[in-house]
Scaffold this motif. Sequence first.
Motif, PDB file in Angstrom:
ATOM      1  N   PHE A 127     -11.794  -6.860  -5.782  1.00  0.00           N
ATOM      2  CA  PHE A 127     -12.253  -7.828  -6.604  1.00  0.00           C
ATOM      3  C   PHE A 127     -13.365  -7.368  -7.725  1.00  0.00           C
ATOM      4  CE2 PHE A 127     -14.403 -12.271  -6.912  1.00  0.00           C
ATOM      5  CZ  PHE A 127     -13.862 -12.754  -8.250  1.00  0.00           C
ATOM      6  N   PHE A 128     -13.054  -7.161  -8.846  1.00  0.00           N
ATOM      7  CA  PHE A 128     -13.809  -6.484  -9.722  1.00  0.00           C
ATOM      8  C   PHE A 128     -14.193  -7.114 -11.134  1.00  0.00           C
ATOM      9  CE2 PHE A 128     -11.529  -3.402  -7.224  1.00  0.00           C
ATOM     10  CZ  PHE A 128     -12.314  -2.617  -6.679  1.00  0.00           C
ATOM     11  N   GLY A 129     -15.255  -6.967 -11.462  1.00  0.00           N
ATOM     12  CA  GLY A 129     -15.723  -7.372 -12.696  1.00  0.00           C
ATOM     13  C   GLY A 129     -16.060  -6.129 -13.475  1.00  0.00           C
ATOM     14  N   GLU A 130     -16.588  -6.224 -15.194  1.00  0.00           N
ATOM     15  CA  GLU A 130     -16.747  -5.219 -15.559  1.00  0.00           C
ATOM     16  C   GLU A 130     -17.984  -4.329 -15.222  1.00  0.00           C
ATOM     17  OE1 GLU A 130     -18.123  -4.415 -20.525  1.00  0.00           O
ATOM     18  OE2 GLU A 130     -17.899  -6.653 -19.728  1.00  0.00           O
ATOM     19  N   ASP A 131     -18.717  -4.687 -14.243  1.00  0.00           N
ATOM     20  CA  ASP A 131     -19.849  -3.732 -13.804  1.00  0.00           C
ATOM     21  C   ASP A 131     -19.449  -3.333 -12.276  1.00  0.00           C
ATOM     22  OD1 ASP A 131     -21.312  -4.122 -16.202  1.00  0.00           O
ATOM     23  OD2 ASP A 131     -22.115  -5.817 -15.541  1.00  0.00           O
ATOM     24  N   GLY A 132     -18.431  -3.746 -11.885  1.00  0.00           N
ATOM     25  CA  GLY A 132     -18.070  -3.097 -10.413  1.00  0.00           C
ATOM     26  C   GLY A 132     -17.672  -4.386  -9.644  1.00  0.00           C
ATOM     27  N   PRO A 133     -17.653  -4.139  -8.181  1.00  0.00           N
ATOM     28  CA  PRO A 133     -17.166  -5.101  -7.292  1.00  0.00           C
ATOM     29  C   PRO A 133     -17.756  -6.495  -7.300  1.00  0.00           C
ATOM     30  CG  PRO A 133     -17.384  -2.807  -6.330  1.00  0.00           C
ATOM     31  CD  PRO A 133     -17.975  -2.796  -7.526  1.00  0.00           C
ATOM     32  N   ILE A 134     -17.196  -7.532  -6.860  1.00  0.00           N
ATOM     33  CA  ILE A 134     -17.788  -8.791  -6.810  1.00  0.00           C
ATOM     34  C   ILE A 134     -17.458  -9.115  -5.356  1.00  0.00           C
ATOM     35  CG2 ILE A 134     -17.434 -11.387  -7.573  1.00  0.00           C
ATOM     36  CD1 ILE A 134     -16.679 -10.206 -10.032  1.00  0.00           C
TER      37      ILE A 134
ATOM     38  N   ALA B  77       0.689  -1.323   0.126  1.00  0.00           N
ATOM     39  CA  ALA B  77      -0.120   0.132   0.097  1.00  0.00           C
ATOM     40  C   ALA B  77       0.915   1.269  -0.017  1.00  0.00           C
ATOM     41  CB  ALA B  77      -0.981  -0.005   0.970  1.00  0.00           C
ATOM     42  N   GLU B  78       2.055   1.400   0.736  1.00  0.00           N
ATOM     43  CA  GLU B  78       2.629   2.483   0.715  1.00  0.00           C
ATOM     44  C   GLU B  78       3.697   2.642  -0.378  1.00  0.00           C
ATOM     45  OE1 GLU B  78       2.339   4.571   3.172  1.00  0.00           O
ATOM     46  OE2 GLU B  78       0.721   3.494   3.896  1.00  0.00           O
ATOM     47  N   SER B  79       3.878   1.622  -1.296  1.00  0.00           N
ATOM     48  CA  SER B  79       4.645   1.763  -2.500  1.00  0.00           C
ATOM     49  C   SER B  79       4.192   2.363  -3.689  1.00  0.00           C
ATOM     50  CB  SER B  79       4.947   0.269  -2.932  1.00  0.00           C
ATOM     51  OG  SER B  79       4.215  -0.447  -3.212  1.00  0.00           O
ATOM     52  N   GLY B  80       2.692   2.369  -3.576  1.00  0.00           N
ATOM     53  CA  GLY B  80       2.098   3.230  -4.823  1.00  0.00           C
ATOM     54  C   GLY B  80       1.561   1.929  -5.694  1.00  0.00           C
ATOM     55  N   ILE B  81       2.003   0.712  -5.450  1.00  0.00           N
ATOM     56  CA  ILE B  81       1.608  -0.277  -6.409  1.00  0.00           C
ATOM     57  C   ILE B  81       0.246  -0.802  -5.808  1.00  0.00           C
ATOM     58  CG2 ILE B  81       2.209  -2.760  -7.253  1.00  0.00           C
ATOM     59  CD1 ILE B  81       4.916  -1.988  -6.461  1.00  0.00           C
ATOM     60  N   LYS B  82      -0.600  -0.916  -7.101  1.00  0.00           N
ATOM     61  CA  LYS B  82      -2.078  -1.195  -6.731  1.00  0.00           C
ATOM     62  C   LYS B  82      -2.187  -2.725  -7.364  1.00  0.00           C
ATOM     63  CE  LYS B  82      -3.803   3.173  -7.028  1.00  0.00           C
ATOM     64  NZ  LYS B  82      -4.201   3.456  -5.403  1.00  0.00           N
ATOM     65  N   VAL B  83      -2.763  -3.554  -6.296  1.00  0.00           N
ATOM     66  CA  VAL B  83      -2.991  -4.719  -6.504  1.00  0.00           C
ATOM     67  C   VAL B  83      -4.598  -5.229  -6.561  1.00  0.00           C
ATOM     68  CG1 VAL B  83      -2.425  -7.293  -6.069  1.00  0.00           C
ATOM     69  CG2 VAL B  83      -0.805  -5.414  -5.558  1.00  0.00           C
ATOM     70  N   ASN B  84      -5.258  -5.839  -7.880  1.00  0.00           N
ATOM     71  CA  ASN B  84      -6.572  -6.225  -7.679  1.00  0.00           C
ATOM     72  C   ASN B  84      -6.816  -7.332  -8.464  1.00  0.00           C
ATOM     73  OD1 ASN B  84      -8.138  -3.596  -6.561  1.00  0.00           O
ATOM     74  ND2 ASN B  84      -6.775  -2.611  -7.986  1.00  0.00           N
ATOM     75  N   ALA B  85      -7.749  -8.001  -8.121  1.00  0.00           N
ATOM     76  CA  ALA B  85      -8.386  -9.405  -8.959  1.00  0.00           C
ATOM     77  C   ALA B  85      -9.334  -8.855  -9.968  1.00  0.00           C
ATOM     78  CB  ALA B  85      -8.763 -10.304  -7.869  1.00  0.00           C
ATOM     79  N   ALA B  86      -9.233  -9.530 -10.960  1.00  0.00           N
ATOM     80  CA  ALA B  86     -10.356  -9.208 -12.107  1.00  0.00           C
ATOM     81  C   ALA B  86     -11.120 -10.313 -12.382  1.00  0.00           C
ATOM     82  CB  ALA B  86      -9.684  -8.834 -13.431  1.00  0.00           C
ATOM     83  N   ASP B  87     -12.355 -10.460 -12.607  1.00  0.00           N
ATOM     84  CA  ASP B  87     -13.104 -11.327 -13.274  1.00  0.00           C
ATOM     85  C   ASP B  87     -13.523 -11.058 -14.453  1.00  0.00           C
ATOM     86  OD1 ASP B  87     -15.034 -13.647 -13.494  1.00  0.00           O
ATOM     87  OD2 ASP B  87     -16.623 -12.297 -12.792  1.00  0.00           O
TER      88      ASP B  87
END
Length: 242
Positions: A233-240, A184-194
């Motif tokens: 955790f996100f899909g095309e229409d938003g959070p899952i 979080a403090e590094s500026g690197i964003k990590v997310n999961a995609a469906d």
Amino acid sequence: MTENRKIALVTGGNQGIGYEICRQLGAAGVHVLVGARDPARGAEAARKLAAAGADAASIRMDVTDPGEVAKAAESVAQRYGRLDILVNNAGVLLPEDRPSGSGAELVRQVYETNVFGVVRVTKAMLPLLRKSTGGRIVNMSSSLASLQLHGDPSFELGAFLMLGYNSSKTAVNALTVMWAKELAESGIKVNAADPGYCATAMTGYASPRTPAEGARAPVRLALLPDDGPSGGFFGEDGPIPW
């Protein structure tokens, strides 16, 4: 010149949704590295992307091979000195993967690519992502990973019960949360995609949803602005739901 472009590595980028992620990132002006187990298929994908106007190159990478992953990281370091976007897209789904029939060896085979491969590649590329002014990691997941959705009798994909695949994507979601908190403090964003249920070789082309549609969520997460979310955790229409 790549000095003025973001640099993205997409594992399993030579076909299906991975190829579409490469194509859409290329259309957004990103220099795309097509990660592929088969060098010939990776090179052909890069040629197709370049013919369509993308700035693309291929890189050999079997995510289950520690030596190849290390060599790929060395190659990226030597050629570019950094990495801005990592999309952990490579994955497997085995047709015999059913809860009552999947033994430990089959589940281990799925995890070797879908979980351990993600860990292996992320660890190797993280020093390069730290050199970016705004690193992004996108882990390809699935709504089939969602424990909340599986607990809902109306879940439209609830009949897809694959012990190794579904649980491997649940594990990927857990990795996503932990990396996001640590970085979080590094500026690197990590997310999961469906990407959704798409017509690909993995699904036997059994869906009307196209790979191009499936690439929309991961591409959006790969190009998040500095005020974008992390650890979601996100899909095309938003959070899952988890």
